[in-house]
Write a protein that holds these residues in place. Structure first.
Motif, PDB file in Angstrom:
ATOM      1  N   GLY A  11       0.819  -1.201   0.000  1.00 18.48           N
ATOM      2  CA  GLY A  11       0.000   0.000   0.000  1.00 18.48           C
ATOM      3  C   GLY A  11       0.851   1.249   0.000  1.00 18.48           C
ATOM      4  O   GLY A  11       0.560   2.216  -0.711  1.00 18.48           O
ATOM      5  N   LEU A  12       1.940   1.211   0.759  1.00 20.50           N
ATOM      6  CA  LEU A  12       2.801   2.387   0.822  1.00 20.50           C
ATOM      7  C   LEU A  12       3.477   2.650  -0.517  1.00 20.50           C
ATOM      8  O   LEU A  12       3.605   3.797  -0.947  1.00 20.50           O
ATOM      9  CB  LEU A  12       3.865   2.221   1.905  1.00 20.50           C
ATOM     10  N   SER A  13       3.907   1.569  -1.194  1.00 18.04           N
ATOM     11  CA  SER A  13       4.586   1.841  -2.461  1.00 18.04           C
ATOM     12  C   SER A  13       3.580   2.329  -3.498  1.00 18.04           C
ATOM     13  O   SER A  13       3.874   3.236  -4.276  1.00 18.04           O
ATOM     14  CB  SER A  13       5.388   0.635  -2.952  1.00 18.04           C
ATOM     15  N   LYS A  14       2.382   1.758  -3.515  1.00 21.12           N
ATOM     16  CA  LYS A  14       1.366   2.270  -4.441  1.00 21.12           C
ATOM     17  C   LYS A  14       0.992   3.699  -4.072  1.00 21.12           C
ATOM     18  O   LYS A  14       0.847   4.560  -4.923  1.00 21.12           O
ATOM     19  CB  LYS A  14       0.130   1.378  -4.376  1.00 21.12           C
ATOM     20  N   GLY A  15       0.849   3.915  -2.749  1.00 19.82           N
ATOM     21  CA  GLY A  15       0.518   5.251  -2.262  1.00 19.82           C
ATOM     22  C   GLY A  15       1.589   6.265  -2.620  1.00 19.82           C
ATOM     23  O   GLY A  15       1.280   7.414  -2.929  1.00 19.82           O
ATOM     24  N   SER A  16       2.851   5.823  -2.612  1.00 21.27           N
ATOM     25  CA  SER A  16       3.922   6.751  -2.982  1.00 21.27           C
ATOM     26  C   SER A  16       3.761   7.190  -4.425  1.00 21.27           C
ATOM     27  O   SER A  16       4.002   8.351  -4.762  1.00 21.27           O
ATOM     28  CB  SER A  16       5.284   6.080  -2.820  1.00 21.27           C
ATOM     29  N   ILE A  17       3.369   6.251  -5.264  1.00 20.74           N
ATOM     30  CA  ILE A  17       3.174   6.614  -6.678  1.00 20.74           C
ATOM     31  C   ILE A  17       2.006   7.600  -6.790  1.00 20.74           C
ATOM     32  O   ILE A  17       2.107   8.619  -7.482  1.00 20.74           O
ATOM     33  CB  ILE A  17       2.941   5.355  -7.527  1.00 20.74           C
ATOM     34  N   PHE A  18       0.907   7.300  -6.094  1.00 21.60           N
ATOM     35  CA  PHE A  18      -0.221   8.249  -6.092  1.00 21.60           C
ATOM     36  C   PHE A  18       0.256   9.626  -5.633  1.00 21.60           C
ATOM     37  O   PHE A  18      -0.111  10.649  -6.198  1.00 21.60           O
ATOM     38  CB  PHE A  18      -1.339   7.808  -5.141  1.00 21.60           C
ATOM     39  N   ALA A  19       1.080   9.615  -4.587  1.00 25.08           N
ATOM     40  CA  ALA A  19       1.539  10.880  -4.015  1.00 25.08           C
ATOM     41  C   ALA A  19       2.339  11.670  -5.040  1.00 25.08           C
ATOM     42  O   ALA A  19       2.148  12.867  -5.212  1.00 25.08           O
ATOM     43  CB  ALA A  19       2.370  10.627  -2.768  1.00 25.08           C
ATOM     44  N   LEU A  20       3.244  10.969  -5.751  1.00 28.59           N
ATOM     45  CA  LEU A  20       4.064  11.664  -6.744  1.00 28.59           C
ATOM     46  C   LEU A  20       3.188  12.271  -7.836  1.00 28.59           C
ATOM     47  O   LEU A  20       3.434  13.371  -8.313  1.00 28.59           O
ATOM     48  CB  LEU A  20       5.075  10.698  -7.371  1.00 28.59           C
ATOM     49  N   ILE A  21       2.142  11.529  -8.234  1.00 21.32           N
ATOM     50  CA  ILE A  21       1.269  12.063  -9.277  1.00 21.32           C
ATOM     51  C   ILE A  21       0.402  13.194  -8.712  1.00 21.32           C
ATOM     52  O   ILE A  21       0.154  14.197  -9.381  1.00 21.32           O
ATOM     53  CB  ILE A  21       0.406  10.936  -9.886  1.00 21.32           C
ATOM     54  N   ALA A  22      -0.017  13.036  -7.465  1.00 20.53           N
ATOM     55  CA  ALA A  22      -0.917  14.023  -6.859  1.00 20.53           C
ATOM     56  C   ALA A  22      -0.264  15.400  -6.739  1.00 20.53           C
ATOM     57  O   ALA A  22      -0.943  16.416  -6.803  1.00 20.53           O
ATOM     58  CB  ALA A  22      -1.374  13.539  -5.484  1.00 20.53           C
ATOM     59  N   VAL A  23       1.065  15.411  -6.579  1.00 23.57           N
ATOM     60  CA  VAL A  23       1.770  16.696  -6.443  1.00 23.57           C
ATOM     61  C   VAL A  23       1.450  17.620  -7.621  1.00 23.57           C
ATOM     62  O   VAL A  23       1.193  18.805  -7.451  1.00 23.57           O
ATOM     63  CB  VAL A  23       3.290  16.446  -6.336  1.00 23.57           C
ATOM     64  N   GLY A  24       1.437  17.059  -8.832  1.00 22.44           N
ATOM     65  CA  GLY A  24       1.169  17.874 -10.011  1.00 22.44           C
ATOM     66  C   GLY A  24      -0.221  18.478  -9.980  1.00 22.44           C
ATOM     67  O   GLY A  24      -0.415  19.653 -10.294  1.00 22.44           O
ATOM     68  N   TYR A  25      -1.209  17.671  -9.581  1.00 19.23           N
ATOM     69  CA  TYR A  25      -2.574  18.198  -9.489  1.00 19.23           C
ATOM     70  C   TYR A  25      -2.645  19.359  -8.515  1.00 19.23           C
ATOM     71  O   TYR A  25      -3.234  20.393  -8.767  1.00 19.23           O
ATOM     72  CB  TYR A  25      -3.536  17.118  -8.987  1.00 19.23           C
ATOM     73  N   THR A  26      -2.033  19.130  -7.362  1.00 22.21           N
ATOM     74  CA  THR A  26      -2.197  20.086  -6.284  1.00 22.21           C
ATOM     75  C   THR A  26      -1.436  21.380  -6.583  1.00 22.21           C
ATOM     76  O   THR A  26      -1.932  22.469  -6.316  1.00 22.21           O
ATOM     77  CB  THR A  26      -1.786  19.430  -4.953  1.00 22.21           C
ATOM     78  N   MET A  27      -0.259  21.274  -7.212  1.00 19.85           N
ATOM     79  CA  MET A  27       0.500  22.491  -7.525  1.00 19.85           C
ATOM     80  C   MET A  27      -0.234  23.332  -8.557  1.00 19.85           C
ATOM     81  O   MET A  27      -0.363  24.546  -8.412  1.00 19.85           O
ATOM     82  CB  MET A  27       1.897  22.131  -8.045  1.00 19.85           C
TER      83      MET A  27
END
Lengths: 372, 330, 234
Positions: A11-27
């Motif tokens: 879950g953490l490794s999948k979540g890390s990928i989500f997190a990396l992608i989410a940064v672009g949305y949020t910025m």
């Protein structure tokens, strides 16, 4: 407990990928209040750029050997992916988003959906709709396929053997291995003696190693983003633009450049996520950006859209929650049996709707008064 | 000929959907990218009801009575589908409509995806394999004509209802919400109520479309109701002109016909594709490129004419003089 | 130093400025007075390049800057202290100041101007690590002024610097403005408080519904009957 840790790691490794992608949305949302629907497609394009780069410069073309060659080749592919995503995002912002910046949020969202559709379908035309394996055997330093081809004792020596794919017929074997798991050389002979027909490779990437790569990539990005946003002139300008665009103009901030750079950085980090996504599932196709993109967006909303730490937290949280629901989702309540394991995709959307209703500003987001 | 009848039926079903969406989006400025979710609710409810009430009423030896019963079953399915869809509309609408434009869009998307996942997992609804719907109303050669008639009646009903709703006081309230929500709130328009009513009504029309679709197609597959469908429906409304029912109708017909016509034309165009071995030249039929063209149309449209092709122009202006349009006090 | 020639600006279909002309000579304080909605802020925003100009020219030190983007205008030395102070509440006081110097390429210069600003407004040094949103109204005005000075402007545009401040603070602000002029800064001042503005200004323009009606030395305007009844409340 082991099972729990295993799921948590996954879950953490999948979540890390989500997190990396989410940064672009949020910025991007932070600076121009646009839900950049095409962000998932930037991720996809990046993964393909990485894939073709890996194909053009495989480890065998590197001047080093073994792990070093693979590492160098992967690093080049990642750099290529990150740059491609960044440049693409800047171009899209320039061509499609900038002209309609003042036309309202709905027009902007529709344009973004248009860009997303375009990239998906253009991708299908260019590279085909079928999926490909990211790490192909030709890219691996050495491989052993079909163990049964080798006489006992003749198996080529390697640092590590990884089970590529576990054939269904072998599930009753005493030595329980899972695909992607490392196998000790001494166990190989044991498996072989039991007459196992399966594909091994000397792929140096076990799932465990992939996990470490992903999680450390996230940590590095966190540090990079923190320093960028907190301590650089660009970070200050970006925060200023997100708070008050006109006010930033008064200060002499080149707003267009800040927006372009924001797109570049967001997409570049998303591009890194794309390579890791392709590596994690070892597959890529033109629609691969859609679902992770949506989930990353949900992660951004969960953490508080506009907040970079929020996106990171939201991504990790969503990854873990999704995996735990799937892992522990079958239970009995009274006499009724519940099985949520096949509802993986619904988890994210339920989280989304719940958070929108209870706390629309997200976990770390600040409430913003509506401008009249 | 038979093929043409099928297309007419399908376009009419689409018109019920886009008519309702036009009410939701075009007139209140609310963006729903989950309209296919309501459609799915309608279709599966109807399919379920028909499966229960009329499993095989129309066998070869059917009596007049069982034929009548199958018509009644269809009517019941329509009513249930519309009720279920509007209930969902209410369920989504009441809590979500406090959200601002783009957030609402994402919430509706989330909702429709949940619906799809539930359908895929529900064994009683056929799961991922899909659901068979027994024939109702009639079978045989006349069937397609009967359903074209039903669909046309449904589309006419939907468009008329939407038009009437729009030209009433309610409609003007909705337009004022689209133009300036806060100001209309200050003027005493009960913004939330109007939003919910238009949302529920749009959902009900989607339910109607679902019922007709289920009975006509005889088979429902969850992938038909995915996110892409919602986007397609939205594009029809947006391209036609946000707020113009005439535009919605024209765009629905055009965006349905163009790809079908391209498929028929079998034009092939040269393309370059990227393989593991490098670039390769090939050719592809234009119909396959349609989605790319579609996306380009949307982007260019947003850049050049964000209000849609017709803006808020209505065909009725051709025969109505400007001073005869209802004034604010009417 | 600054020359505005028959400037027209539209807000949608509404003509906000019609044929406005104005001169500011080096070392002057020029006041721009007028009622609410007369177009004073619009004029300043179009000089700063934030609102697009429909017709007319803006010339600064012999260079035609009409239609330039705002960041270039700041770079040539026209800095605006906007109405309502526009403090970035999500940035600290120091970050707000540094942001004011975003146009300065030289980091050492930025450092020294920052110190100068702190010397000028010691209160800001005490609060440098605090969020800009936590300051009081007077402190925010100080910050806004200091932030404008960081960019080392040649021409300072002040939009309603006294808005919402207590009378005592208003006096202080006007004193600061007079001090800045004494140091050689050129100032274009927009004020509701016409009396206070005319007292420190050299010349003044009166703006009415988007057009300049009266202009002349500030002292003359202060005594003009028309201005007295309309803007000084005498």
């Amino acid at each position: 407990m082991d099972f729990f840790l295993e799921q948590l790691g996954n879950g953490l490794s999948k979540g890390s990928i989500f997190a990396l992608i989410a940064v672009g949305y949020t910025m991007v949302y932070g600076v121009i209040r646009l839900i950049n629907f095409a962000h998932g497609e930037f991720v996809m394009v990046a993964a393909f750029a990485g894939y073709f780069c890996l194909g053009a410069l495989p480890p065998s073309a590197m001047p080093m050997q073994g792990y070093w060659a693979l590492g160098a080749s992967m690093a080049l592919a990642t750099a290529c992916a990150v740059l491609t995503a960044g440049v693409l995002a800047v171009a899209v912002e320039r061509a499609a988003y900038r002209p309609i910046r003042k036309a309202g949020r709905i027009a902007a969202l529709l344009t973004a959906i248009g860009v997303s559709l375009f990239l998906q379908n253009f991708g299908i035309q260019v590279v085909g709709a079928s999926d490909r394996a990211f790490m192909q055997e030709r890219q691996l330093p050495r491989r052993v396929s079909a163990l049964s081809l080798y006489k006992p004792g003749d198996i080529p020596p390697a640092d590590i053997y990884v089970l590529h794919e576990w054939p269904d017929a072998a599930t009753d074997l005493e030595i329980a291995f899972r695909a992607g798991e490392a196998i000790k050389p001494e166990d190989l002979a044991d498996l072989q003696s039991q007459g196992v027909h399966m594909v091994f490779s000397l792929c140096p990437m076990t799932d465990g190693l992939k996990r470490w790569i992903i999680i450390s990539a996230l940590a590095a990005c966190c540090l990079f983003l923190h320093c960028l946003v907190r301590y650089t002139a660009f970070g200050r300008s970006m925060r200023a633009v997100s708070y008050d665009i006109e006010g930033a103009q008064f200060m002499g901030v080149n707003v267009n450049r800040v927006i372009s750079l924001t797109f570049f950085i967001g997409a570049a980090i998303g591009g890194l996520g794309g390579v890791l996504l392709a590596l994690f599932y070892n597959t890529l196709d033109p629609l691969m950006g859609l679902i992770p993109g949506l989930k990353a967006f949900i992660a951004a909303v969960l953490g508080g859209i506009g907040s970079v730490p929020g996106a990171l937290l939201g991504g990790l949280l969503l990854g873990v929650v999704e995996d735990l629901v799937v892992a522990y989702g079958h239970f009995e309540l009274g006499s009724t049996k519940f099985n949520l394991t096949t509802y993986r995709d619904a988890v994210a959307y339920t989280v989304l709707i719940t958070i929108l209703l209870l706390r629309p500003q997200g976990i770390l987001g600040r409430e913003r008064a509506q401008k009249l | 000929m038979d093929f043409a009848v099928h297309h007419v039926t399908y376009v009419c079903i689409l018109l019920m959907l886009t008519g309702g969406l036009s009410l939701i989006h075009g007139r209140t400025g609310l963006l729903s990218i989950g309209h296919a979710g309501f459609w799915a609710v309608g279709a599966y409810t109807a399919g379920f009801v028909i499966n229960r009430l009329a499993p095989d009423l129309l066998a070869a030896d059917a009596t007049a009575g069982s034929r009548l019963l199958s018509v009644a079953a269809f009517a019941a399915a329509v009513v249930c589908a519309m009720l279920a869809a509007s209930l969902c509309g209410l369920l989504v609408g009441v809590p979500c409509l406090r959200l601002r434009g783009d957030y609402l869009a994402i919430a509706t998307l989330g909702f429709s995806e949940i619906i799809r996942v539930v359908i895929v997992n529900a064994e009683s609804l056929g799961g991922a394999a899909g659901m068979r719907v027994p024939a109702v109303v009639c079978v045989g050669d006349t069937r397609r004509f009967v359903f074209a008639g039903i669909a046309a009646a449904g589309a006419a009903f939907s468009l008329l209802m939407v038009r009437n709703l729009l030209s009433s006081t309610h409609g003007r309230a909705l337009i004022s919400i689209r133009e300036d929500e806060v100001a209309s709130q200050l003027l005493g328009v009960n913004v939330t109520r109007y939003k919910v009513v238009s949302f529920v009504f749009g959902a009900a029309l989607a339910g109607l479309a679902g019922a007709v679709y289920a009975a006509y197609m005889g088979y429902l597959a969850p992938r038909e109701f995915g996110f892409m469908k919602s986007v397609e429906l939205l594009l029809m409304v947006v391209l036609g002109g946000i707020g113009s029912l005439t535009g919605t109708v024209l765009a629905t017909v055009a965006l349905y016909i163009i790809p079908e016509a391209l498929r028929f034309a079998e034009w092939s165009v040269p393309v370059w594709s990227l393989t593991d071995a490098g670039w390769r030249r090939g050719s592809v039929e234009l119909a396959e490129l349609w989605m790319v063209v579609y996306a380009i149309i949307l982007i260019v449209m947003m850049l050049l004419r964000p209000q849609g092709l017709l803006g808020s122009w209505e065909i009725s202006r051709l025969w109505k003089k400007p001073n005869q349009r209802p004034d604010a006090t009417g | 130093m600054l020359r505005v020639d028959s400037l027209s600006v539209n807000y949608g279909a509404i003509r906000a400025l019609k044929d406005v002309s104005l001169r500011v000579a080096p070392g002057e304080i020029v006041a721009l007075i007028g009622a609410n909605g007369a177009g004073k802020s619009t004029l300043l925003k179009s000089i700063s390049g934030i609102i697009p100009v429909r017709s007319g020219n803006i010339v600064f030190q012999g260079e035609n800057i009409t239609g330039w983007p705002s960041h270039r205008i700041v770079k040539v030395g026209i800095v605006q202290v906007p109405e309502g102070r526009r403090i970035f509440a999500n940035l600290t006081v120091e970050e707000n100041l540094l942001l004011g110097g975003v146009a300065l390429r030289d980091r050492r210069l930025l450092k020294t101007t920052l110190e100068e600003a702190y010397d000028l407004f010691p209160r800001l040094r005490e609060r440098r690590a605090q969020s800009g949103g936590t300051l009081s109204g007077g402190e925010q005005q100080m910050l806004s002024l200091a932030r404008g000075l960081i960019a080392r402007p040649r021409l300072l545009l002040l939009d309603e610097p006294s808005l919402g401040l207590a009378p005592k603070l208003v006096e202080q602000i006007f004193q600061r403005i007079a001090d800045l002029r004494a140091q050689g800064l050129t100032i274009l001042l927009v004020e509701q408080n016409a009396a206070a503005a005319l007292k420190i200004a050299d010349r003044a323009y009166v703006l009415e519904t988007g057009a300049t009606t009266i202009n002349g030395p500030a002292a003359d305007l202060l005594n003009s009957p028309a201005v007295k009844t309309a803007y000084l409340g005498v």
